[in-house]
Write an enzyme that holds these catalytic residues in place. Structure first.
Site, PDB file in Angstrom:
ATOM      1  N   GLN A  82       0.830  -1.099   0.126  1.00 23.42           N
ATOM      2  CA  GLN A  82       0.063   0.002   0.046  1.00 23.42           C
ATOM      3  C   GLN A  82       0.919   1.405  -0.096  1.00 23.42           C
ATOM      4  O   GLN A  82       0.260   2.473  -0.307  1.00 23.42           O
ATOM      5  CB  GLN A  82      -0.962   0.045   1.286  1.00 23.42           C
ATOM      6  CG  GLN A  82      -1.884  -1.022   1.010  1.00 23.42           C
ATOM      7  CD  GLN A  82      -2.740  -1.083   0.027  1.00 23.42           C
ATOM      8  OE1 GLN A  82      -3.481   0.130  -0.247  1.00 23.42           O
ATOM      9  NE2 GLN A  82      -2.893  -2.090  -0.568  1.00 23.42           N
ATOM     10  N   HIS A  83       2.014   1.084   0.194  1.00 19.85           N
ATOM     11  CA  HIS A  83       2.800   2.244   0.558  1.00 19.85           C
ATOM     12  C   HIS A  83       3.924   2.658  -1.019  1.00 19.85           C
ATOM     13  O   HIS A  83       4.447   1.527  -1.356  1.00 19.85           O
ATOM     14  CB  HIS A  83       3.862   2.332   1.481  1.00 19.85           C
ATOM     15  CG  HIS A  83       4.518   3.478   2.053  1.00 19.85           C
ATOM     16  ND1 HIS A  83       5.575   4.102   1.176  1.00 19.85           N
ATOM     17  CD2 HIS A  83       4.322   4.179   3.022  1.00 19.85           C
ATOM     18  CE1 HIS A  83       5.742   5.130   1.840  1.00 19.85           C
ATOM     19  NE2 HIS A  83       5.017   5.147   3.004  1.00 19.85           N
ATOM     20  N   PRO A  84       3.968   3.658  -1.571  1.00 22.53           N
ATOM     21  CA  PRO A  84       4.605   3.853  -2.476  1.00 22.53           C
ATOM     22  C   PRO A  84       6.151   3.593  -2.300  1.00 22.53           C
ATOM     23  O   PRO A  84       6.509   3.942  -1.234  1.00 22.53           O
ATOM     24  CB  PRO A  84       4.249   5.531  -3.168  1.00 22.53           C
ATOM     25  CG  PRO A  84       3.283   5.717  -2.221  1.00 22.53           C
ATOM     26  CD  PRO A  84       3.220   4.895  -1.028  1.00 22.53           C
ATOM     27  N   ARG A  85       6.765   3.277  -3.027  1.00 19.06           N
ATOM     28  CA  ARG A  85       8.417   3.293  -2.588  1.00 19.06           C
ATOM     29  C   ARG A  85       9.376   3.574  -3.880  1.00 19.06           C
ATOM     30  O   ARG A  85       8.836   3.540  -5.028  1.00 19.06           O
ATOM     31  CB  ARG A  85       8.436   1.773  -2.457  1.00 19.06           C
ATOM     32  CG  ARG A  85       8.429   0.707  -3.552  1.00 19.06           C
ATOM     33  CD  ARG A  85       8.074  -0.445  -3.210  1.00 19.06           C
ATOM     34  NE  ARG A  85       6.740  -0.768  -2.536  1.00 19.06           N
ATOM     35  CZ  ARG A  85       5.560  -0.498  -3.057  1.00 19.06           C
ATOM     36  NH1 ARG A  85       5.442  -0.328  -4.270  1.00 19.06           N
ATOM     37  NH2 ARG A  85       4.639  -0.707  -2.272  1.00 19.06           N
TER      38      ARG A  85
END
Length: 129
Positions: A82-85
């Site tokens: 769910q987290h941009p990286r």
């Protein structure tokens, strides 16, 4: 300056495969000048956050080592979360704790970026301070 202390909070793009996480975290265990304060993994975000404190030079070496391990273990082409990286190592902030100023932390970040590229061929994006 003597007794400089810096905090570092690297984030790695792995939070589900705890065997991989432990191999990354091992880069911080038992290192002179580095104290592993905490780490946590989040399966939904598929990310692990580590908190370290220690001498700038020792932290630099340990973080670059961990970045190399993360590069080898984390396949971003198959990554979901769910987290941009930005990469296998997502962010590596440095926070001045004692006997060190923010300018020195900025220089430390630049040194880590250079060493990560020279040692592991990891491109680094520097931002903020």
């Amino acid at each position: 300056m003597k007794n400089q202390l810096v905090e570092c909070v690297p984030n790695f793009s792995e939070g589900r495969d705890l065997e991989k996480v432990e191999k990354i975290i091992d880069c911080f265990r038992g290192k002179e000048g580095v104290k592993l304060l905490d780490y946590s993994s989040d399966k939904d975000h598929n990310r692990s956050v580590v908190t370290l404190v220690g001498a700038p030079e020792a932290i630099k070496k340990a973080v670059v080592e961990a970045m190399g391990v993360a590069k080898e273990l984390i396949d971003l082409t198959a990554h979901e979360g769910q987290h941009p990286r930005m990469g296998a190592t997502d962010v590596v902030p440095f926070i001045p704790i004692s006997n060190i100023e923010m300018d020195a932390c900025v220089e430390l970040a630049k040194e880590v970026a250079k060493l990560a590229y020279e040692t592991h061929d990891i491109p680094v994006f520097l931002y903020e301070e």
